[in-house]
Design a protein around this motif. Sequence first.
Motif, short mmCIF file in Angstrom:
data_model
loop_
_atom_site.label_atom_id
_atom_site.label_comp_id
_atom_site.label_asym_id
_atom_site.label_seq_id
_atom_site.Cartn_x
_atom_site.Cartn_y
_atom_site.Cartn_z
N ILE A 127 37.85 35.35 29.83
CA ILE A 127 37.54 36.28 30.45
C ILE A 127 35.93 36.23 30.98
O ILE A 127 35.79 36.98 31.72
N GLU A 128 35.25 35.19 30.44
CA GLU A 128 33.81 35.31 31.01
C GLU A 128 33.66 34.58 32.41
O GLU A 128 32.97 34.49 33.00
N HIS A 129 34.95 33.77 32.66
CA HIS A 129 35.15 32.96 33.99
C HIS A 129 36.70 33.34 34.58
O HIS A 129 37.58 32.37 34.44
N ILE A 130 36.63 34.46 35.12
CA ILE A 130 38.06 34.58 35.44
C ILE A 130 38.60 34.18 36.79
O ILE A 130 37.89 33.87 37.94
N PRO A 131 39.60 33.31 36.59
CA PRO A 131 40.27 32.31 37.54
C PRO A 131 40.96 32.91 38.68
O PRO A 131 42.13 32.67 39.24
N LEU A 132 40.23 34.18 39.47
CA LEU A 132 40.98 34.74 40.48
C LEU A 132 39.58 34.95 41.39
O LEU A 132 38.53 35.09 41.17
N PRO A 133 40.04 35.11 42.71
CA PRO A 133 39.03 35.38 43.92
C PRO A 133 38.33 36.81 43.68
O PRO A 133 38.88 37.67 43.06
N GLU A 134 37.28 36.78 44.28
CA GLU A 134 36.40 38.22 44.30
C GLU A 134 37.56 39.15 45.26
O GLU A 134 38.19 38.89 46.02
N ASN A 135 37.38 40.34 44.94
CA ASN A 135 37.75 41.60 45.75
C ASN A 135 39.39 41.24 45.63
O ASN A 135 40.03 41.52 46.88
N SER A 136 40.14 41.02 44.67
CA SER A 136 41.62 40.59 44.66
C SER A 136 42.16 41.58 43.63
O SER A 136 43.49 41.50 43.83
N VAL A 137 41.83 42.38 43.04
CA VAL A 137 42.41 43.13 41.94
C VAL A 137 41.97 44.51 42.25
O VAL A 137 40.81 44.93 42.44
N ASP A 138 42.88 45.50 41.96
CA ASP A 138 42.82 47.06 41.91
C ASP A 138 42.06 47.60 40.60
O ASP A 138 41.66 48.48 40.68
N VAL A 139 43.08 47.06 39.65
CA VAL A 139 42.54 47.51 38.54
C VAL A 139 42.57 46.57 37.28
O VAL A 139 43.38 45.77 37.08
N ALA A 176 34.70 41.00 35.88
CA ALA A 176 35.54 42.17 36.21
C ALA A 176 35.14 42.88 37.44
O ALA A 176 35.78 42.89 38.43
N PHE A 177 33.73 43.02 37.61
CA PHE A 177 33.50 43.52 38.84
C PHE A 177 33.39 42.63 39.94
O PHE A 177 34.00 43.08 41.12
N ARG A 178 33.36 41.57 39.76
CA ARG A 178 33.53 40.58 40.99
C ARG A 178 34.86 40.60 41.58
O ARG A 178 35.26 40.51 42.59
N VAL A 179 35.90 40.34 40.63
CA VAL A 179 37.41 40.22 41.06
C VAL A 179 37.85 41.68 41.60
O VAL A 179 39.12 41.79 42.18
N LEU A 180 37.37 42.74 41.27
CA LEU A 180 37.87 44.15 41.81
C LEU A 180 37.40 44.17 43.19
O LEU A 180 36.50 43.86 43.60
N LYS A 181 38.48 44.83 43.89
CA LYS A 181 38.11 45.27 45.26
C LYS A 181 37.29 46.55 45.23
O LYS A 181 37.17 47.29 44.06
N PRO A 182 36.58 46.70 46.40
CA PRO A 182 35.97 47.66 46.49
C PRO A 182 36.61 49.10 45.97
O PRO A 182 37.86 49.05 46.59
N GLY A 183 36.16 49.85 45.25
CA GLY A 183 37.00 51.03 45.02
C GLY A 183 37.84 50.89 43.64
O GLY A 183 38.42 51.98 43.29
N GLY A 184 37.74 49.62 43.22
CA GLY A 184 38.58 49.36 42.02
C GLY A 184 38.17 49.85 40.85
O GLY A 184 37.04 50.25 40.69
N ARG A 185 39.29 49.87 39.96
CA ARG A 185 38.86 50.68 38.36
C ARG A 185 38.94 49.44 37.45
O ARG A 185 39.53 48.80 37.14
N PHE A 186 37.84 49.88 36.52
CA PHE A 186 37.69 49.30 35.22
C PHE A 186 38.37 50.21 34.21
O PHE A 186 37.93 51.37 34.16
N ALA A 187 39.56 49.83 33.40
CA ALA A 187 40.22 50.72 32.84
C ALA A 187 40.57 50.25 31.27
O ALA A 187 41.78 49.62 31.18
N VAL A 188 39.65 50.30 30.31
CA VAL A 188 39.74 49.33 29.24
C VAL A 188 39.61 50.16 28.04
O VAL A 188 38.90 51.04 27.66
N SER A 189 40.72 49.81 27.05
CA SER A 189 40.48 50.29 25.71
C SER A 189 39.72 49.09 24.74
O SER A 189 40.10 47.96 25.01
N ASP A 190 38.88 49.65 23.97
CA ASP A 190 37.93 48.76 23.11
C ASP A 190 37.16 49.40 21.86
O ASP A 190 37.38 50.85 22.05
N VAL A 191 36.98 48.55 20.97
CA VAL A 191 36.29 49.09 19.80
C VAL A 191 34.81 49.40 20.14
O VAL A 191 34.25 48.43 20.60
N VAL A 192 34.29 50.54 20.07
CA VAL A 192 32.94 50.80 20.42
C VAL A 192 32.26 51.30 19.07
O VAL A 192 32.92 52.01 18.27
#
Length: 278
Positions: free
Chosen positions: A134-146, A166-182
Motif C-alpha cells: 500500500i506504500e507503492h500502489i501499482p495503479l496509475p495516478e487519477n484512476s480511482v474514485d474511492v 492514496a492521493f496520487r491514485v484518486l481522481k480529482p474529487g475522489g474520496r478516501f473512506a477508510v476504517s482504522d484504529v486510532v
Amino acid sequence: MELKETVREKYGQAALRVTTGGSSCCGSAPSSLGCVDPITSNLYELSQTGLIPEEAVLASLGCGNPTALAELKPGETVLDLGSGGGIDVLLSARRVGPTGKAYGLDMTDEMLALARSNQHKAGVENVEFLKGEIEHIPLPENSVDVVISNCVINLSPDKDSVVREAFRVLKPGGRFAVSDVVTRGEVPADVRDNMLLWVGCIAGALQDYEYVAKLAKAGFKGIDIEPTRIYSVEDARSFLSGQGVDVDALAPQMQGKFMSAFIRATKPASCCFPDCCS
Ligand SMILES: C[S@@+](CC[C@H](N)C(=O)[O-])C[C@H]1O[C@@H](n2cnc3c(N)ncnc32)[C@H](O)[C@@H]1O
C-alpha cells in the motif's frame, strides 16, 4: 522490513487457517465460530454477509465497515488497501455494479489466493486482486474514485507514503473512506513497543490529530474522523488476553484512548498533483 515480514507472516497464517476450515482471528483467542474480539466481531449486517462466500466473512479482520459508510455509485472504481480475504472488495463490487470495478491490493500471497478463491465462489467479474504494497500502489495516478481500507493503514511503518499514494491514485474529487484504529491521548511507550500489539492492530495506530495532519500534508481536504467503536478497558482485556500482556498494568492507561473510526477525506476537484496541491 522486519515489521512488514512479521505482518506478512501473521496474515499468511490467518489466511491458511480460513482455508483449512478455521477462523482468521488474530486479535484474541481464535474461535471456530469466527472472530469474537471486540474489534472484529459484528461489523457487517446479515443483509451484507448473505451476499458473499462464507470464507470471505470468516476471513474478515477489519475494525469497521467502510462499504456501509462510503458513498459508492454505480460505474465507479474502488480500491481497497490491504484487502485480505476480500470481503470489502466483493461488497464494493456489488455496489458499483457491472459498469464499475473493485480492486483489492494486498502484499500477502496466501491472502490473495483466498481472496481470488472467494471471488471465484462469488462469481463476480468486476473485481481484480493485485499483489503489492500500500506504500507503492501499482495503479496509475487519477484512476480511482474511492479508496477504502479496513484496519490496515495502522499496520504500515510508512503511513505518509500510504496517504500520499492514496492521493496520487484518486481522481480529482475522489474520496478516501477508510476504517482504522486510532488513538486519542498519549499511549504508553510499552504498548507502542510491543510488536504483537502492533500486528494485532493496536500499537501502530496513529493519534487522531496525526492522521488529520498526514492527510492534510498529502493534499486532502474535508478531513473528518468519526469514532465508530470506543474500546473499554474490559474490551482491551479480552483483546489482549492470550498475548502475554499484563492487562491489569496496562488497563488504567488505556481507558477511552483506543477506538475504531471512519476516516473521510477528499482530493480537491481542481487538483493537479503534484504541482499545486502542497
Ligand atoms: C487486518 S487485515 C485486514 C484485511 C481486510 N481489510 C479485512 O477487513 O478483512 C490486514 C491485511 O492487510 C495486508 N497488509 C498489511 N500491511 C500491508 C502493506 N503494507 N501492503 C499491502 N498489504 C498489507 C495483510 O496482508 C492483511 O491481508
